[in-house]
Scaffold this motif. Sequence first.
Motif, short mmCIF file in Angstrom:
data_model
loop_
_atom_site.label_atom_id
_atom_site.label_comp_id
_atom_site.label_asym_id
_atom_site.label_seq_id
_atom_site.Cartn_x
_atom_site.Cartn_y
_atom_site.Cartn_z
N GLU A 277 94.08 40.87 45.60
CA GLU A 277 93.56 39.83 44.70
C GLU A 277 92.05 39.96 44.48
O GLU A 277 91.29 39.00 44.64
N PHE A 278 91.61 41.14 44.09
CA PHE A 278 90.20 41.35 43.79
C PHE A 278 89.83 40.54 42.56
O PHE A 278 90.32 40.80 41.46
N GLN A 279 89.01 39.53 42.77
CA GLN A 279 88.53 38.71 41.67
C GLN A 279 87.17 38.15 42.04
O GLN A 279 86.82 38.06 43.21
N VAL A 280 86.41 37.80 41.03
CA VAL A 280 85.06 37.29 41.26
C VAL A 280 84.93 35.98 40.50
O VAL A 280 85.07 35.93 39.28
N THR A 281 84.65 34.91 41.25
CA THR A 281 84.50 33.60 40.63
C THR A 281 83.19 32.92 41.04
O THR A 281 82.83 31.89 40.51
N ASP A 282 82.49 33.51 41.99
CA ASP A 282 81.30 32.90 42.57
C ASP A 282 80.06 33.70 42.17
O ASP A 282 80.05 34.93 42.31
N VAL A 283 79.02 33.01 41.72
CA VAL A 283 77.81 33.70 41.27
C VAL A 283 77.15 34.46 42.42
O VAL A 283 76.64 35.56 42.22
N ALA A 284 77.18 33.91 43.63
CA ALA A 284 76.57 34.61 44.77
C ALA A 284 77.30 35.93 45.04
O ALA A 284 76.67 36.95 45.29
N ASP A 285 78.64 35.89 44.96
CA ASP A 285 79.41 37.13 45.13
C ASP A 285 79.10 38.11 44.01
O ASP A 285 78.91 39.30 44.26
N ALA A 286 79.06 37.61 42.79
CA ALA A 286 78.81 38.48 41.64
C ALA A 286 77.50 39.23 41.78
O ALA A 286 77.41 40.42 41.46
N LEU A 287 76.47 38.55 42.28
CA LEU A 287 75.15 39.17 42.40
C LEU A 287 75.05 40.12 43.60
O LEU A 287 74.20 40.98 43.63
N LEU A 288 75.94 39.98 44.57
CA LEU A 288 75.91 40.79 45.78
C LEU A 288 76.79 42.04 45.70
O LEU A 288 76.51 43.05 46.35
N LEU A 289 77.82 42.01 44.89
CA LEU A 289 78.86 43.04 44.95
C LEU A 289 78.39 44.46 44.70
O LEU A 289 78.85 45.39 45.37
N ARG A 290 77.50 44.68 43.77
CA ARG A 290 77.08 46.06 43.50
C ARG A 290 76.40 46.68 44.73
O ARG A 290 76.74 47.80 45.13
N ARG A 291 75.49 45.96 45.33
CA ARG A 291 74.81 46.48 46.52
C ARG A 291 75.79 46.66 47.67
O ARG A 291 75.74 47.65 48.40
N LEU A 292 76.71 45.73 47.82
CA LEU A 292 77.69 45.79 48.89
C LEU A 292 78.62 46.98 48.71
O LEU A 292 78.79 47.80 49.62
N PHE A 293 79.22 47.12 47.54
CA PHE A 293 80.16 48.21 47.31
C PHE A 293 79.47 49.57 47.29
O PHE A 293 80.01 50.55 47.80
N THR A 294 78.28 49.64 46.71
CA THR A 294 77.54 50.90 46.72
C THR A 294 77.27 51.32 48.16
O THR A 294 77.47 52.48 48.53
N GLY A 295 76.84 50.38 48.99
CA GLY A 295 76.58 50.68 50.40
C GLY A 295 77.83 51.13 51.13
O GLY A 295 77.78 52.05 51.95
N LEU A 296 78.94 50.50 50.85
CA LEU A 296 80.20 50.88 51.50
C LEU A 296 80.60 52.30 51.13
O LEU A 296 80.90 53.13 51.99
N VAL A 297 80.59 52.60 49.83
CA VAL A 297 81.01 53.93 49.38
C VAL A 297 80.04 55.00 49.85
O VAL A 297 80.45 56.08 50.27
N GLU A 298 78.74 54.72 49.82
CA GLU A 298 77.74 55.69 50.29
C GLU A 298 77.92 56.00 51.77
O GLU A 298 77.56 57.08 52.23
N ARG A 299 78.48 55.06 52.52
CA ARG A 299 78.69 55.26 53.96
C ARG A 299 80.10 55.79 54.26
O ARG A 299 80.54 55.79 55.40
N GLY A 300 80.81 56.21 53.23
CA GLY A 300 82.09 56.86 53.42
C GLY A 300 83.32 55.98 53.37
O GLY A 300 84.41 56.42 53.71
N ALA A 301 83.16 54.74 52.95
CA ALA A 301 84.32 53.85 52.85
C ALA A 301 85.21 54.26 51.68
O ALA A 301 84.73 54.79 50.67
N VAL A 302 86.48 54.02 51.84
CA VAL A 302 87.46 54.19 50.77
C VAL A 302 87.90 52.78 50.38
O VAL A 302 88.26 51.98 51.24
N VAL A 303 87.85 52.49 49.10
CA VAL A 303 88.17 51.15 48.61
C VAL A 303 89.43 51.22 47.76
O VAL A 303 89.49 52.00 46.80
N VAL A 304 90.40 50.41 48.11
CA VAL A 304 91.61 50.24 47.32
C VAL A 304 91.77 48.75 47.08
O VAL A 304 91.64 47.96 48.01
N ALA A 305 92.01 48.36 45.84
CA ALA A 305 92.13 46.94 45.54
C ALA A 305 93.17 46.70 44.46
O ALA A 305 93.39 47.55 43.60
N THR A 306 93.79 45.54 44.54
CA THR A 306 94.66 45.11 43.46
C THR A 306 94.01 43.92 42.78
O THR A 306 93.27 43.15 43.41
#
Length: 137
Positions: A71-100
């Motif tokens: 259930e990947f969804q974004v409804t909160d402004v705080a989440d919306a503003l954080l997600l790019r830095r969060l996901f970029t950091g995860l992928v740069e550190r070798g995380a694999v992301v799968v979402a529905t």
Amino acid sequence: DKLDHTSLSSSSSSSSSSPHQQKVHFHKFMLDVHRQMHLAQTVHGIRGSDAVLHHVLTHILQKGRILCFDEFQVTDVADALLLRRLFTGLVERGAVVVATSNRSPRELYKGGLQRELFVPFVDWLEETLVVVGMWDS
């Protein structure tokens, strides 16, 4: 009825050798992210957004490098503003992301406050991850 269920996965998924996987509802995951940010500042005395984010990323990845979000969804402004830095950091550190999601990336946070600041994350999602619509597979 139109079903637009989308799967997002990191294009580096085949190179991951970590057997550790996290399966979590996306809303619950984001609640934990905000809790970890708060703990980093109040309990651990960490200051500065980069240092706090580093602490949060370390905490997430200690649980597993394969992140499966339901259930990947974004409804909160705080989440919306954080997600790019969060996901970029995860992928740069070798995380694999799968979402529905019931929405394509372009439809995420549609009509949300300050959405124009969220659109670069959508661009990043589409450029970095493999997006597969259910009807496309």
